[in-house]
Design an enzyme around this catalytic site. Structure first.
Site, PDB file in Angstrom:
ATOM      1  N   ILE A  17       0.830  -1.203   0.000  1.00  0.00           N
ATOM      2  CA  ILE A  17       0.000   0.000   0.000  1.00  0.00           C
ATOM      3  C   ILE A  17       0.867   1.256   0.000  1.00  0.00           C
ATOM      4  O   ILE A  17       0.646   2.181  -0.794  1.00  0.00           O
ATOM      5  CB  ILE A  17      -0.969  -0.015   1.201  1.00  0.00           C
ATOM      6  CG1 ILE A  17      -1.974  -1.164   1.028  1.00  0.00           C
ATOM      7  CG2 ILE A  17      -1.695   1.327   1.333  1.00  0.00           C
ATOM      8  CD1 ILE A  17      -2.819  -1.449   2.248  1.00  0.00           C
ATOM      9  N   GLU A  40      14.833  -2.695   4.940  1.00  0.00           N
ATOM     10  CA  GLU A  40      15.801  -2.090   4.026  1.00  0.00           C
ATOM     11  C   GLU A  40      15.565  -2.420   2.551  1.00  0.00           C
ATOM     12  O   GLU A  40      15.585  -1.525   1.705  1.00  0.00           O
ATOM     13  CB  GLU A  40      17.213  -2.535   4.432  1.00  0.00           C
ATOM     14  CG  GLU A  40      18.290  -2.010   3.522  1.00  0.00           C
ATOM     15  CD  GLU A  40      19.650  -2.628   3.796  1.00  0.00           C
ATOM     16  OE1 GLU A  40      20.636  -2.037   3.343  1.00  0.00           O
ATOM     17  OE2 GLU A  40      19.723  -3.684   4.442  1.00  0.00           O
ATOM     18  N   ALA A  87       0.807   4.445   6.290  1.00  0.00           N
ATOM     19  CA  ALA A  87       0.410   3.138   5.749  1.00  0.00           C
ATOM     20  C   ALA A  87       1.126   1.992   6.455  1.00  0.00           C
ATOM     21  O   ALA A  87       0.805   0.830   6.204  1.00  0.00           O
ATOM     22  CB  ALA A  87       0.703   3.082   4.243  1.00  0.00           C
ATOM     23  N   LYS A 133     -11.710  -4.089   7.779  1.00  0.00           N
ATOM     24  CA  LYS A 133     -11.739  -5.032   8.902  1.00  0.00           C
ATOM     25  C   LYS A 133     -11.806  -4.333  10.250  1.00  0.00           C
ATOM     26  O   LYS A 133     -11.980  -4.965  11.288  1.00  0.00           O
ATOM     27  CB  LYS A 133     -10.546  -5.965   8.821  1.00  0.00           C
ATOM     28  CG  LYS A 133     -10.677  -6.933   7.646  1.00  0.00           C
ATOM     29  CD  LYS A 133      -9.376  -7.633   7.348  1.00  0.00           C
ATOM     30  CE  LYS A 133      -9.481  -8.483   6.106  1.00  0.00           C
ATOM     31  NZ  LYS A 133      -9.746  -7.727   4.889  1.00  0.00           N
TER      32      LYS A 133
END
Length: 160
Positions: A17, A40, A87, A133
């Site tokens: 996302i 990383e 996000a 959810k």
């Protein structure tokens, strides 16, 4: 007009996302795009990809964990983002059922940390990416995202 010329931060920028958000945001020509992630390799990959596409935007990868207030303070103090898209989260329901404490630490406390820093450093906007959810949650992951939503809503901003 909300993004053009602004300093924008995306947490979880290496994830599915966050990386897509970063791609979309880059198209609106922010002054700087801060990519924050604790992993990383995905951070490196999205940084390389976006750096090729960026013409006027300075893309800055930042290794850091939303659970670390010390690291977040350093990043927010140095860059002072105008807009934060949050996000970074654990999103896989079955895995979070097996690791509920980690889900709480990352999704609830991490969100609280990032929102608090955005507030403290007077970011103009804070956008939390949540999930369907979180509506009447039936899983650990959904419950953690719902609590994170409630924590952000309760802050009521400081100009943010």
């Amino acid at each position: 007009k909300n993004i053009t010329g602004k300093l924008v931060m995306v947490t979880g920028a290496g994830g599915s996302i966050g990386s897509e958000l970063s791609r979309q945001i880059l198209g609106f020509n922010p002054k700087q795009l801060l990519l924050l992630d604790n992993s990383e390799t995905p951070l490196y990959s999205i940084d390389l990809e976006l750096d090729k596409e960026a013409s006027e935007t300075l893309v800055v990868p930042c290794i850091g964990d939303v659970r670390s207030t010390i690291r977040l303070e350093r990043i927010f103090s140095k860059y002072k983002p105008d807009i934060v898209y949050h996000a970074a989260a654990y999103k896989h329901v079955p895995m979070m059922e097996l690791s509920p404490v980690d889900a709480v630490h990352n999704n609830v406390l991490g969100t609280f940390n990032v929102a608090s820093m955005a507030n403290k450093h007077h970011a103009k906007k804070f956008v939390m990416i949540s999930t369907d959810k979180a509506v009447r949650p039936t899983s650990v992951m959904g419950a953690t995202k719902r609590v994170a939503e409630m924590a952000v809503q309760s802050m009521n901003g400081n100009g943010t």
